[in-house]
Design an enzyme around this catalytic site. Structure first.
Site, PDB file in Angstrom:
ATOM      1  N   HIS A   1       0.827  -1.199   0.000  1.00 31.52           N
ATOM      2  CA  HIS A   1       0.000   0.000   0.000  1.00 31.52           C
ATOM      3  C   HIS A   1       0.864   1.253   0.000  1.00 31.52           C
ATOM      4  O   HIS A   1       2.046   1.223   0.339  1.00 31.52           O
ATOM      5  CB  HIS A   1      -0.922   0.023   1.227  1.00 31.52           C
ATOM      6  CG  HIS A   1      -0.164   0.147   2.522  1.00 31.52           C
ATOM      7  ND1 HIS A   1       0.473  -0.928   3.095  1.00 31.52           N
ATOM      8  CD2 HIS A   1       0.088   1.212   3.318  1.00 31.52           C
ATOM      9  CE1 HIS A   1       1.079  -0.527   4.203  1.00 31.52           C
ATOM     10  NE2 HIS A   1       0.870   0.765   4.359  1.00 31.52           N
TER      11      HIS A   1
ATOM     12  N   ASP B   1       0.280   5.009   1.841  1.00 28.93           N
ATOM     13  CA  ASP B   1      -0.551   5.406   2.975  1.00 28.93           C
ATOM     14  C   ASP B   1      -1.719   6.298   2.558  1.00 28.93           C
ATOM     15  O   ASP B   1      -1.546   7.277   1.825  1.00 28.93           O
ATOM     16  CB  ASP B   1       0.298   6.136   4.018  1.00 28.93           C
ATOM     17  CG  ASP B   1       1.357   5.236   4.636  1.00 28.93           C
ATOM     18  OD1 ASP B   1       1.070   4.038   4.820  1.00 28.93           O
ATOM     19  OD2 ASP B   1       2.467   5.720   4.918  1.00 28.93           O
TER      20      ASP B   1
ATOM     21  N   HIS C   1       4.670   0.242  -0.141  1.00 32.57           N
ATOM     22  CA  HIS C   1       5.498  -0.490   0.813  1.00 32.57           C
ATOM     23  C   HIS C   1       4.694  -1.581   1.512  1.00 32.57           C
ATOM     24  O   HIS C   1       3.455  -1.577   1.500  1.00 32.57           O
ATOM     25  CB  HIS C   1       6.121   0.449   1.848  1.00 32.57           C
ATOM     26  CG  HIS C   1       5.124   1.208   2.682  1.00 32.57           C
ATOM     27  ND1 HIS C   1       4.489   2.352   2.242  1.00 32.57           N
ATOM     28  CD2 HIS C   1       4.657   0.992   3.939  1.00 32.57           C
ATOM     29  CE1 HIS C   1       3.686   2.816   3.181  1.00 32.57           C
ATOM     30  NE2 HIS C   1       3.760   1.997   4.222  1.00 32.57           N
TER      31      HIS C   1
ATOM     32  N   ARG D   1       5.006   7.003  13.224  1.00 39.99           N
ATOM     33  CA  ARG D   1       4.988   7.609  11.896  1.00 39.99           C
ATOM     34  C   ARG D   1       4.473   9.040  11.951  1.00 39.99           C
ATOM     35  O   ARG D   1       3.504   9.329  12.653  1.00 39.99           O
ATOM     36  CB  ARG D   1       4.101   6.784  10.955  1.00 39.99           C
ATOM     37  CG  ARG D   1       4.248   7.159   9.482  1.00 39.99           C
ATOM     38  CD  ARG D   1       3.283   6.352   8.620  1.00 39.99           C
ATOM     39  NE  ARG D   1       1.972   6.995   8.526  1.00 39.99           N
ATOM     40  CZ  ARG D   1       0.868   6.356   8.148  1.00 39.99           C
ATOM     41  NH1 ARG D   1       0.905   5.059   7.873  1.00 39.99           N
ATOM     42  NH2 ARG D   1      -0.286   7.007   8.064  1.00 39.99           N
TER      43      ARG D   1
END
Length: 400
Positions: A185, A187, A334, A349
């Protein structure tokens, strides 16, 4: 449709009570004093463990952003002169830099880092003492920060802009819920303005396992024939948050902002590099707009399987504690390996918003520039003759 875990995190369906029992027994191989949600005593980062506050956020509105990479020195002299070593990990994607303390970056170096990430897809640093508050402040240099509607935020108040990636022995992966291709995916691509230069720092990790892989959307575009490239450039696709929100509700969690769906170009152009990138991902892209379903399914399967399976487009990073990665969510996808259970893997994150994705036609109309194929652009700048396979339809193999 089964909910797809996002941002490397999956929720297991094992018996939490049974696992807590096993965790609390020092004679058991799964024993660890820092595992389990109710066993925080002595864990340095207990305040950053997952919580799911019952708060409601307003729908996101379009906001003005300006890519800081556009202000960078193309040669990146300020950043590179401060580095001990700059090492490209593959020809296509991934660079590791040593000798820099991210807490000491100047604004010029921050701009150059954004440009390097836009060119290389993902850039890695190790042994970084940067705190989560400093990580957020660095991310704000590149854009206003995203707050996720469904995934966990830290228990410590005031950190709602932090996205947590957390797995321990109470969160056993469930391979029946998804395929490994599904987990690739970029983000929150369903947002109107999906993320740009995103960072993830691992604060607790296993001795081995839990690697992350990134795949280049530039290389994905470059890998196709000119005719297929042109076809893809004319397409748009639906990106949806609905399955993610439904999955959260099914798990008894509060959805803090109602899910949305957005239509984005299948090929977008990076606003600073001017390179074309395929912009779909198995996690959130649901269908191509305006074509028969069979055609949409076939095209997306080609794209999804190439993202997941073409190792020539990928870089794989082995994390250590205090490692941090910066990647450009506009031009890479990723996925993490879930091979470390029952050990703990904990990361934080920070996610700035980028611009609304721009198609090739819109980019060229706005800028008056010609959007480029990254690989051909690099070959031309290096004075390399275009390979025959880019000129003809001949199939060529290689030996290893």
């Amino acid at each position: 449709m089964a909910p797809v875990p996002s941002s490397e995190q999956q929720t297991g369906n094992g018996s939490v009570a049974a696992l807590k029992n096993r965790i609390g027994n020092p004679s058991n191989p799964f024993y660890s004093p820092s595992l389990g949600d109710d066993n925080d005593a002595g864990y340095k980062y207990a305040g950053y463990k997952p919580s799911f506050p019952k708060v409601d956020w307003e729908p996101l509105q379009e906001i003005a952003v300006q890519d800081r990479g556009a202000f960078a020195d193309p040669e990146k002299k300020a950043l590179f002169s401060a580095a001990g070593k700059v090492k490209h990990l593959t020809p296509i994607i991934g660079t590791e830099i040593t000798g820099i303390d991210l807490r000491q970056l100047t604004d010029a170096q921050k701009d150059e880092l954004a440009l390097l990430v836009a060119e290389r897809g993902v850039v890695f640093f190790r042994d970084q003492e940067i705190s989560i508050h400093e990580q957020l402040e660095l991310a704000r240099h590149w854009g206003p920060l995203h707050k996720h509607a469904t995934t966990p935020v830290p228990k410590e108040p005031g950190l709602e802009e932090v996205h947590i990636v957390y797995n321990d022995a109470s969160r056993r992966p469930d391979p029946t819920a998804f395929s490994k291709v599904d987990l690739w995916h970029s983000d929150v691509t369903y947002e109107l303005q999906p993320p740009c230069t995103t960072s993830l720092k691992v604060i607790t990790g296993p001795e081995y396992g839990g690697d992350t892989l990134w795949s280049s959307g530039y290389a994905l575009y470059s890998s196709f024939s000119p005719g297929f490239q042109k076809y893809l450039e004319g397409l748009t696709a639906l990106h949806s948050a609905v399955a993610q929100a439904d999955g959260a509700r099914a798990a008894g969690l509060h959805v803090r902002r109602e899910p949305i769906e957005s239509i984005h170009p299948v090929v977008r152009v990076h606003p600073v590099t001017g390179w074309k990138s395929v912009y779909v991902n198995p996690g959130f892209t649901r269908r191509i707009i305006g074509v028969p379903k069979a055609e949409s399914d076939a095209v997306l399967q080609i794209l999804f399987n190439t993202i997941a399976n073409n190792v020539d487009h990928q870089v794989r990073f082995k994390w250590e504690e205090n490692s941090i990665a910066f990647w450009d969510n506009r031009i890479v996808t990723h996925s993490a390996t879930f091979d470390f259970w029952p050990n703990t893997r904990h990361a934080l994150r920070a996610t700035p918003h980028g611009e609304r994705p721009e198609s090739v036609a819109d980019y060229e109309a706005r800028t008056g520039k010609v959007a480029k194929d990254r690989q051909i652009d690099l070959w031309e700048k290096a004075g390399v003759e275009l390979p025959e396979y880019r000129k003809t339809s001949l199939v060529r193999g290689y030996n290893d």
